[in-house]
Motif scaffolding. Structure first.
Motif, short mmCIF file in Angstrom:
data_model
loop_
_atom_site.label_atom_id
_atom_site.label_comp_id
_atom_site.label_asym_id
_atom_site.label_seq_id
_atom_site.Cartn_x
_atom_site.Cartn_y
_atom_site.Cartn_z
N UNK A 1 0.83 -1.20 0.00
CA UNK A 1 0.00 0.00 0.00
C UNK A 1 0.87 1.26 0.00
N UNK A 2 1.96 1.24 0.75
CA UNK A 2 2.87 2.39 0.78
C UNK A 2 3.48 2.63 -0.59
N UNK A 3 3.87 1.55 -1.25
CA UNK A 3 4.44 1.70 -2.59
C UNK A 3 3.40 2.26 -3.56
N UNK A 4 2.15 1.88 -3.37
CA UNK A 4 1.08 2.41 -4.22
C UNK A 4 0.92 3.92 -3.98
N UNK A 5 1.01 4.33 -2.73
CA UNK A 5 0.91 5.76 -2.40
C UNK A 5 2.05 6.52 -3.07
N UNK A 6 3.26 5.96 -3.00
CA UNK A 6 4.42 6.61 -3.63
C UNK A 6 4.23 6.75 -5.13
N UNK A 7 3.72 5.70 -5.76
CA UNK A 7 3.51 5.75 -7.20
C UNK A 7 2.44 6.77 -7.58
N UNK A 8 1.37 6.82 -6.80
CA UNK A 8 0.33 7.81 -7.06
C UNK A 8 0.89 9.23 -6.94
N UNK A 9 1.77 9.41 -5.95
CA UNK A 9 2.39 10.73 -5.75
C UNK A 9 3.27 11.09 -6.94
N UNK A 10 4.00 10.12 -7.46
CA UNK A 10 4.86 10.37 -8.61
C UNK A 10 4.05 10.75 -9.85
N UNK A 11 2.90 10.11 -10.01
CA UNK A 11 2.03 10.43 -11.14
C UNK A 11 1.53 11.87 -11.03
N UNK A 12 1.13 12.25 -9.82
CA UNK A 12 0.68 13.63 -9.60
C UNK A 12 1.81 14.62 -9.89
N UNK A 13 3.02 14.27 -9.43
CA UNK A 13 4.17 15.14 -9.69
C UNK A 13 4.45 15.27 -11.18
N UNK A 14 4.34 14.15 -11.88
CA UNK A 14 4.61 14.17 -13.32
C UNK A 14 3.63 15.08 -14.05
N UNK A 15 2.35 14.94 -13.72
CA UNK A 15 1.33 15.77 -14.36
C UNK A 15 1.53 17.25 -14.02
N UNK A 16 1.87 17.52 -12.76
CA UNK A 16 2.12 18.89 -12.34
C UNK A 16 3.35 19.46 -13.04
N UNK A 17 4.38 18.66 -13.14
CA UNK A 17 5.63 19.07 -13.79
C UNK A 17 5.38 19.43 -15.26
N UNK A 18 4.66 18.59 -15.94
CA UNK A 18 4.38 18.82 -17.36
C UNK A 18 3.59 20.10 -17.57
N UNK A 19 2.59 20.33 -16.71
CA UNK A 19 1.78 21.54 -16.81
C UNK A 19 2.63 22.78 -16.51
N UNK A 20 3.48 22.68 -15.51
CA UNK A 20 4.33 23.80 -15.12
C UNK A 20 5.27 24.21 -16.24
N UNK A 21 5.94 23.24 -16.83
CA UNK A 21 6.89 23.53 -17.92
C UNK A 21 6.16 24.13 -19.11
N UNK A 22 4.97 23.63 -19.39
CA UNK A 22 4.19 24.18 -20.51
C UNK A 22 3.82 25.64 -20.27
N UNK A 23 3.44 25.95 -19.04
CA UNK A 23 3.09 27.35 -18.72
C UNK A 23 4.32 28.26 -18.77
N UNK A 24 5.46 27.74 -18.34
CA UNK A 24 6.69 28.51 -18.45
C UNK A 24 7.02 28.82 -19.91
N UNK A 25 6.80 27.81 -20.78
CA UNK A 25 7.13 27.98 -22.19
C UNK A 25 6.30 29.06 -22.86
N UNK A 26 5.13 29.34 -22.30
CA UNK A 26 4.29 30.41 -22.84
C UNK A 26 4.90 31.77 -22.52
N UNK A 27 5.53 31.87 -21.36
CA UNK A 27 6.08 33.15 -20.90
C UNK A 27 7.53 33.37 -21.33
N UNK A 28 8.30 32.29 -21.48
CA UNK A 28 9.75 32.39 -21.64
C UNK A 28 10.24 31.64 -22.87
N UNK A 29 11.45 31.98 -23.31
CA UNK A 29 12.07 31.19 -24.37
C UNK A 29 12.77 29.98 -23.74
#
Length: 227
Positions: free
Chosen positions: A119-147
Motif C-alpha cells: 500500500x505504501x508503494x502504491x501511495x508513492x507511485x500515485x504521488x509520482x504520477x501527480x508530480x509528473x502531471x504537475x511538472x508537465x503543466x508547469x513547464x508548458x506554462x513557463x514555455x508560454x512566458x519564456x524562451x
C-alpha cells in the motif's frame, strides 16, 4: 417537632459545601473552556504564522530565480514569479499528503507489514504520477512566458544550478571527451534535473544528481576513462 441544633448545623454545612463544590466545578469548567480555546487559537495562530513565513520564503525564492533571467517585461516577471511560487506550493501539498498517508499506514501496520508495504508503494507511485502531471503543466506554462534558455534558467534556479556547474567540472577534468560523450553527460544531468525539480528537500534534489553522477561515471568508465 423541633430538630436538634446539631442536625441544623450539619444541614447548613452540607448546603454550604454543596454550593462551594458547585462554584468550584463551574469555575474549573470555565477555566478549562478558556484554556482549550486559548490553545486552539494559539495553534491556529502558529499555523497561520508558518503559512505566512512559507509564502514569503517561496516568493523570495521565486523572485531570486526570475531576477537571473533579466526579463524586461514587468508583467511577465510577475506572472513567472507567481508560476514558480505556485509550483512550490503545489509540490508541497503533494509531498505532505503522501507523507501523511504513509505515516498513517505505518501506524496501522501491526503484523501485516507486507500488505502495508504494498500500500505504501502504491501511495508513492500515485504521488509520482501527480508530480509528473504537475511538472508537465508547469513547464508548458513557463514555455508560454519564456524562451527555451529562460525556461532552462528557471529549472537551474530550482535545482541550485547543479547542471551547468557539474557539466563544467566534467569538461575541465576530462578535456578529451568526444562530442558524443559530452552530449551524453549533459543529457544525464538534464534528466536528473527534471526529477530534482520535483523533490521536496535540498537533500532529495542533490540525491537525484548523485544518482545520475553514478550513471555518468559508469558510462565514462566503460568508455575507458579513469573516474
Amino acid at each position: 417537632m423541633l430538630k436538634e441544633p446539631g442536625f441544623l448545623n450539619n444541614t447548613f454545612l452540607f448546603i454550604m459545601f454543596s454550593k462551594r463544590h458547585i462554584i468550584l466545578s463551574l469555575s474549573f469548567a470555565i477555566w478549562l473552556q478558556l484554556f482549550t480555546a486559548t490553545r486552539s487559537q494559539t495553534a491556529v495562530d502558529d499555523k497561520s504564522s508558518q503559512e505566512e513565513a512559507y509564502s514569503q520564503a517561496i516568493a523570495a525564492r521565486s523572485r531570486a530565480i526570475v531576477d537571473k533571467l533579466e526579463l524586461t517585461d514587468e508583467d511577465c516577471v510577475q506572472r513567472t514569479e507567481q508560476l514558480i511560487a505556485e509550483q512550490y506550493r503545489a509540490l508541497r501539498e503533494i509531498h505532505d499528503s503522501r507523507d501523511a498517508e504513509i505515516a498513517s499506514l505505518k501506524d496501522t501496520a501491526g503484523e501485516n507489514e507486507q500488505r502495508v508495504g504494498v500500500l505504501i508503494e502504491r501511495v508513492r507511485q500515485d504521488s509520482l504520477i501527480k508530480q509528473f502531471n504537475l511538472h508537465r503543466s508547469f513547464v508548458a506554462q513557463l514555455a508560454v512566458e519564456l524562451n527555451s534558455d529562460q525556461v532552462n534558467g528557471v529549472k537551474d534556479g530550482m535545482t541550485y544550478g547543479v547542471v551547468p556547474a557539474t557539466y563544467a567540472r566534467y569538461l575541465q577534468k576530462l578535456p578529451n571527451l568526444s562530442e558524443d560523450e559530452k552530449r551524453t553527460v549533459l543529457a544525464f544531468l538534464i534528466e536528473a534535473r527534471e526529477y530534482a525539480m520535483d523533490a521536496g528537500t535540498s537533500d532529495e534534489k542533490h540525491g537525484w544528481f548523485r544518482k545520475y553522477k553514478g550513471k555518468i561515471n559508469n558510462y565514462l568508465s566503460a568508455a575507458g576513462y579513469k573516474m
